[in-house]
Design an enzyme around this catalytic site. Structure first.
Site, mmCIF file in Angstrom:
data_model
loop_
_atom_site.group_PDB
_atom_site.id
_atom_site.type_symbol
_atom_site.label_atom_id
_atom_site.label_comp_id
_atom_site.label_asym_id
_atom_site.label_seq_id
_atom_site.Cartn_x
_atom_site.Cartn_y
_atom_site.Cartn_z
ATOM 1 N N ARG A 45 -0.271 9.142 -10.176
ATOM 2 C CA ARG A 45 -0.367 7.865 -9.451
ATOM 3 C C ARG A 45 0.333 6.737 -10.204
ATOM 4 O O ARG A 45 0.905 5.833 -9.615
ATOM 5 C CB ARG A 45 -1.839 7.505 -9.219
ATOM 6 C CG ARG A 45 -2.566 8.444 -8.267
ATOM 7 C CD ARG A 45 -4.029 8.031 -8.098
ATOM 8 N NE ARG A 45 -4.146 6.686 -7.565
ATOM 9 C CZ ARG A 45 -4.025 6.372 -6.265
ATOM 10 N NH1 ARG A 45 -3.810 7.329 -5.386
ATOM 11 N NH2 ARG A 45 -4.150 5.139 -5.853
ATOM 12 N N HIS B 248 2.836 3.542 -9.089
ATOM 13 C CA HIS B 248 2.693 2.109 -9.371
ATOM 14 C C HIS B 248 3.948 1.568 -10.071
ATOM 15 O O HIS B 248 4.363 0.441 -9.821
ATOM 16 C CB HIS B 248 1.440 1.856 -10.212
ATOM 17 C CG HIS B 248 0.164 2.160 -9.472
ATOM 18 N ND1 HIS B 248 -0.065 1.747 -8.174
ATOM 19 C CD2 HIS B 248 -0.958 2.850 -9.841
ATOM 20 C CE1 HIS B 248 -1.267 2.166 -7.783
ATOM 21 N NE2 HIS B 248 -1.818 2.850 -8.779
ATOM 22 N N TRP C 185 2.923 7.949 -2.316
ATOM 23 C CA TRP C 185 4.352 8.115 -2.649
ATOM 24 C C TRP C 185 4.481 9.061 -3.841
ATOM 25 O O TRP C 185 5.322 9.970 -3.845
ATOM 26 C CB TRP C 185 4.949 6.746 -2.985
ATOM 27 C CG TRP C 185 6.404 6.735 -3.328
ATOM 28 C CD1 TRP C 185 7.439 6.539 -2.465
ATOM 29 C CD2 TRP C 185 6.980 6.912 -4.624
ATOM 30 N NE1 TRP C 185 8.642 6.582 -3.155
ATOM 31 C CE2 TRP C 185 8.379 6.811 -4.477
ATOM 32 C CE3 TRP C 185 6.455 7.153 -5.904
ATOM 33 C CZ2 TRP C 185 9.266 6.942 -5.553
ATOM 34 C CZ3 TRP C 185 7.331 7.289 -6.966
ATOM 35 C CH2 TRP C 185 8.717 7.181 -6.780
ATOM 36 N N ASP D 198 0.832 -1.205 0.000
ATOM 37 C CA ASP D 198 0.000 0.000 0.000
ATOM 38 C C ASP D 198 0.870 1.260 0.000
ATOM 39 O O ASP D 198 1.961 1.274 0.578
ATOM 40 C CB ASP D 198 -0.904 -0.024 1.241
ATOM 41 C CG ASP D 198 -2.056 0.958 1.116
ATOM 42 O OD1 ASP D 198 -2.319 1.452 -0.003
ATOM 43 O OD2 ASP D 198 -2.696 1.249 2.150
ATOM 44 N N ARG E 164 -11.558 1.718 -9.388
ATOM 45 C CA ARG E 164 -10.639 2.849 -9.656
ATOM 46 C C ARG E 164 -10.828 3.342 -11.094
ATOM 47 O O ARG E 164 -11.360 2.620 -11.938
ATOM 48 C CB ARG E 164 -9.199 2.403 -9.420
ATOM 49 C CG ARG E 164 -8.956 2.083 -7.954
ATOM 50 C CD ARG E 164 -7.493 1.986 -7.616
ATOM 51 N NE ARG E 164 -7.361 1.751 -6.184
ATOM 52 C CZ ARG E 164 -6.242 1.900 -5.505
ATOM 53 N NH1 ARG E 164 -5.148 2.295 -6.120
ATOM 54 N NH2 ARG E 164 -6.202 1.668 -4.204
ATOM 55 N N LEU F 104 -6.999 -5.392 6.936
ATOM 56 C CA LEU F 104 -6.694 -6.554 6.101
ATOM 57 C C LEU F 104 -7.242 -6.438 4.675
ATOM 58 O O LEU F 104 -6.794 -7.147 3.774
ATOM 59 C CB LEU F 104 -7.221 -7.840 6.745
ATOM 60 C CG LEU F 104 -6.515 -8.240 8.046
ATOM 61 C CD1 LEU F 104 -7.107 -9.525 8.609
ATOM 62 C CD2 LEU F 104 -5.014 -8.439 7.824
ATOM 63 N N SER G 95 -7.013 -5.874 -5.906
ATOM 64 C CA SER G 95 -8.147 -6.531 -5.245
ATOM 65 C C SER G 95 -9.368 -6.450 -6.158
ATOM 66 O O SER G 95 -9.443 -5.603 -7.056
ATOM 67 C CB SER G 95 -8.452 -5.841 -3.916
ATOM 68 O OG SER G 95 -9.120 -4.617 -4.152
ATOM 69 N N LEU H 58 10.861 -21.008 -4.191
ATOM 70 C CA LEU H 58 9.878 -20.052 -3.648
ATOM 71 C C LEU H 58 8.643 -20.063 -4.542
ATOM 72 O O LEU H 58 8.774 -20.035 -5.768
ATOM 73 C CB LEU H 58 10.497 -18.642 -3.662
ATOM 74 C CG LEU H 58 9.584 -17.473 -3.317
ATOM 75 C CD1 LEU H 58 9.369 -17.386 -1.809
ATOM 76 C CD2 LEU H 58 10.174 -16.146 -3.807
HETATM 77 C C1 FPP Z 1 -1.919 0.190 -3.289
HETATM 78 O O1 FPP Z 1 -1.465 1.501 -3.307
HETATM 79 C C2 FPP Z 1 -1.316 -0.534 -4.404
HETATM 80 C C3 FPP Z 1 -2.014 -1.102 -5.402
HETATM 81 C C4 FPP Z 1 -3.500 -1.054 -5.492
HETATM 82 C C5 FPP Z 1 -1.339 -1.769 -6.517
HETATM 83 C C6 FPP Z 1 -0.091 -2.530 -6.221
HETATM 84 C C7 FPP Z 1 0.665 -2.661 -7.497
HETATM 85 C C8 FPP Z 1 2.002 -2.656 -7.643
HETATM 86 C C9 FPP Z 1 2.913 -2.625 -6.501
HETATM 87 C C10 FPP Z 1 2.664 -2.651 -8.982
HETATM 88 C C11 FPP Z 1 2.306 -3.739 -9.916
HETATM 89 C C12 FPP Z 1 2.408 -5.085 -9.362
HETATM 90 C C13 FPP Z 1 3.226 -6.091 -9.805
HETATM 91 C C14 FPP Z 1 3.155 -7.411 -9.162
HETATM 92 C C15 FPP Z 1 4.201 -5.913 -10.883
HETATM 93 P P1 FPP Z 1 -2.517 2.667 -3.530
HETATM 94 O O2 FPP Z 1 -2.552 2.973 -4.986
HETATM 95 O O3 FPP Z 1 -3.830 2.303 -2.945
HETATM 96 O O4 FPP Z 1 -1.804 3.804 -2.745
HETATM 97 P P2 FPP Z 1 -2.506 4.964 -1.896
HETATM 98 O O5 FPP Z 1 -3.225 4.290 -0.751
HETATM 99 O O6 FPP Z 1 -1.331 5.776 -1.439
HETATM 100 O O7 FPP Z 1 -3.415 5.712 -2.824
#
Ligand code: FPP
Length: 236
Positions: free
Chosen positions: A21, A25, A13, A8, A59, A179, A53, A119
């Site tokens: 955004r 990612h 970030w 998260d 989104r 969670l 999820s 793994l």
């Molecule tokens: C949550 O941060 C993150 C996600 C919904 C996506 C996670 C995806 C990646 C780490 C990159 C792609 C994955 C792989 C396996 C290559 P958020 O966007 O909800 O952040 P925020 O809460 O700060 O808005």
């Protein structure tokens, strides 16, 4: 040892740096590469990452497209390195709402790495833990009389190759303490470690620190403290 991570904080970030955004990612995908490599060097035999999820479909379409593109790119670019490092790829979650193109890439990466046994890397995409439980209950039709068999059905409902694997350590980055419909059954006795760092900043050192925190915990599994209880990391 099964480690699960809720990655998260990508968006925050990016916002902190005045970036879009999608840049968060992208930086998050780099962190995935780092942490998978770190996991292959340690005691971890299953690593489950929450990439998308089932609720993330709400989104904006361009953000969903960015996440799907990054996932495709990751699976395509990492498969050779995974074979080299003994990493078996497994995407868990629903597949019927993913593009046929992505499903083909998932299936290919899973079959190319099927023999790898250092793994298991599970990437959760269109994943909902409550759905996995509902589906497992449907599949068992009231016939699941023991936890092991039901756990296997929960895993099978989401295409998991890790079988009835309980999570030992759940890490969530980004400062939130929830969670979010992730591995609810599997986390029954997981040790929870919440860190404030945003996912793109989560590095090998932070990962080691979370493992060290896990090893400091005494796992009692409902029992009493003392010699009968287990140190974290003991085999169950
Ligand atoms: C949550 O941060 C993150 C996600 C919904 C996506 C996670 C995806 C990646 C780490 C990159 C792609 C994955 C792989 C396996 C290559 P958020 O966007 O909800 O952040 P925020 O809460 O700060 O808005």
């Amino acid at each position: 040892m099964h480690v699960a991570i809720i990655m998260d904080g990508n968006g925050r970030w990016a916002a902190r740096r005045g970036l879009r955004r999608s840049a968060g990612h992208q930086a998050g995908a780099k962190a995935v590469r780092r942490i998978v490599e770190a996991a292959t060097r340690g005691p971890v035999d299953v690593l489950t990452l929450y990439a998308f999820s089932s609720d993330n479909w709400s989104r904006p379409p361009h953000e969903v497209a960015t996440l799907m593109r990054l996932l495709k790119r990751y699976l395509q670019s990492e498969v050779a390195r995974c074979v080299e490092n003994g990493v078996r790829l497994n995407v868990i979650g629903r597949r019927d709402r993913l593009s046929p193109d992505l499903v083909r890439i998932i299936e290919r990466s899973e079959s190319v790495t099927a023999h790898c046994d250092k793994l298991i890397l599970q990437i959760a995409v269109d994943y909902s833990s409550r759905d996995s439980i509902v589906r497992a209950a449907g599949a068992c039709g009231g016939a699941a009389r023991d936890r092991e068999r039901f756990a296997a059905a929960v895993a099978a409902a989401m295409h998991s190759k890790a079988g009835a694997s309980c999570v030992d350590l759940l890490i969530r980055t980004g400062g939130e303490r929830r969670l979010s419909d992730f591995l609810l059954w599997e986390c029954a006795y997981a040790e929870l470690v919440f860190v404030d760092e945003y996912w793109p900043d989560f590095d090998e050192r932070a990962f080691e620190a979370a493992l060290a925190e896990f090893y400091r915990r005494e796992r009692r599994f409902g029992g009493l403290p003392g010699p009968a209880s287990k140190r974290a990391g003991d085999a169950r």
